[in-house]
Design a protein around this motif. Structure first.
Motif, PDB file in Angstrom:
ATOM      1  N   HIS A  23      30.872  43.168  35.942  1.00 21.59           N
ATOM      2  CA  HIS A  23      29.701  42.784  36.247  1.00 21.59           C
ATOM      3  C   HIS A  23      29.991  40.673  36.780  1.00 21.59           C
ATOM      4  O   HIS A  23      29.237  40.448  36.738  1.00 21.59           O
ATOM      5  CB  HIS A  23      27.943  42.889  36.283  1.00 21.59           C
ATOM      6  N   THR A  24      31.093  40.825  35.593  1.00 20.91           N
ATOM      7  CA  THR A  24      31.700  39.210  36.043  1.00 20.91           C
ATOM      8  C   THR A  24      31.136  38.723  37.126  1.00 20.91           C
ATOM      9  O   THR A  24      32.094  39.535  37.428  1.00 20.91           O
ATOM     10  CB  THR A  24      32.280  39.005  34.433  1.00 20.91           C
ATOM     11  N   GLU A  25      30.876  37.888  37.111  1.00 21.08           N
ATOM     12  CA  GLU A  25      30.972  36.749  38.406  1.00 21.08           C
ATOM     13  C   GLU A  25      32.957  36.453  38.418  1.00 21.08           C
ATOM     14  O   GLU A  25      32.973  35.413  37.786  1.00 21.08           O
ATOM     15  CB  GLU A  25      29.950  35.870  38.397  1.00 21.08           C
ATOM     16  N   GLY A  26      33.370  35.791  39.830  1.00 20.40           N
ATOM     17  CA  GLY A  26      34.523  36.001  39.582  1.00 20.40           C
ATOM     18  C   GLY A  26      35.391  35.734  40.541  1.00 20.40           C
ATOM     19  O   GLY A  26      34.767  36.646  41.664  1.00 20.40           O
ATOM     20  N   THR A  27      36.565  35.399  40.419  1.00 21.65           N
ATOM     21  CA  THR A  27      38.024  35.435  41.530  1.00 21.65           C
ATOM     22  C   THR A  27      39.010  36.967  40.634  1.00 21.65           C
ATOM     23  O   THR A  27      39.851  36.132  39.667  1.00 21.65           O
ATOM     24  CB  THR A  27      38.570  34.315  41.824  1.00 21.65           C
ATOM     25  N   TYR A  28      39.481  38.059  41.364  1.00 18.72           N
ATOM     26  CA  TYR A  28      40.172  38.687  40.584  1.00 18.72           C
ATOM     27  C   TYR A  28      41.635  38.335  41.758  1.00 18.72           C
ATOM     28  O   TYR A  28      41.679  38.204  42.395  1.00 18.72           O
ATOM     29  CB  TYR A  28      39.460  40.301  41.548  1.00 18.72           C
ATOM     30  N   SER A  29      43.061  38.230  40.670  1.00 12.57           N
ATOM     31  CA  SER A  29      44.099  38.133  41.280  1.00 12.57           C
ATOM     32  C   SER A  29      45.381  38.444  40.660  1.00 12.57           C
ATOM     33  O   SER A  29      44.731  40.132  39.558  1.00 12.57           O
ATOM     34  CB  SER A  29      44.413  36.809  40.837  1.00 12.57           C
ATOM     35  N   CYS A  30      45.958  39.021  41.680  1.00  9.24           N
ATOM     36  CA  CYS A  30      47.168  39.620  41.607  1.00  9.24           C
ATOM     37  C   CYS A  30      47.491  39.689  40.434  1.00  9.24           C
ATOM     38  O   CYS A  30      48.129  38.013  39.500  1.00  9.24           O
ATOM     39  CB  CYS A  30      48.002  39.721  42.102  1.00  9.24           C
TER      40      CYS A  30
END
Length: 146
Positions: free
Chosen positions: A47-54
């Motif tokens: 549930h960590t806020e952030g951006t998921y990258s490849c």
């Protein structure tokens, strides 16, 4: 016709280069369209806020704002970060018709997208993505910690 339609991607590497850069599990999922076991990946219940990258090329793909608890054992998102960040392919393996989701930047396998499952999301879609295909940049992480 876009570069991804012609089979040209901004990040293109040889099979040997991918094997050197990725762990065996990452290579299996990202380059051979494998699947990690459910409930074992790093982000399935995050549930960590952030951006998921490849994980293969670093392209930003999803954010925590679109992530939801689908209880399927893999990270689930109701939409990608932006139009054009992922590409879609028909997948008829395993005796069923599915839509495969790939990174539009390097053509790495991410997972699949499903529709009409009844989740109360704005798109009624579930992007079921392998944790090992992603890297999460915590929104709280200072810029100089990268």
């Amino acid at each position: 016709m876009s570069n991804t339609e012609t089979g040209q991607f901004p990040v293109t590497k040889s099979d040997d280069e991918w094997r050197r850069e990725l762990s065996p599990e990452e290579y299996h999922v990202l380059r051979e369209a494998g699947t990690e076991r459910p409930y074992t990946g790093e982000y399935w219940d995050s549930h960590t806020e952030g951006t998921y990258s490849c994980r293969a090329c670093g392209a930003e793909l999803f954010t925590s704002k679109e992530k939801f608890d689908s209880h399927c054992g893999w990270p689930s998102f109701w939409a990608p970060l932006a139009e054009g960040t992922v590409r879609y392919l028909r997948d008829g393996t395993l005796g069923m018709e599915r839509i495969e989701v790939r990174c539009a930047n390097c053509n790495s396998h991410l997972g699949h997208v499903f529709e009409g499952e009844g989740y109360e999301t704005p798109t009624d879609q579930r992007y079921c993505i392998n944790s090992v295909s992603l890297t999460l940049k915590d929104a709280e992480q200072p810029k100089d910690a990268e």
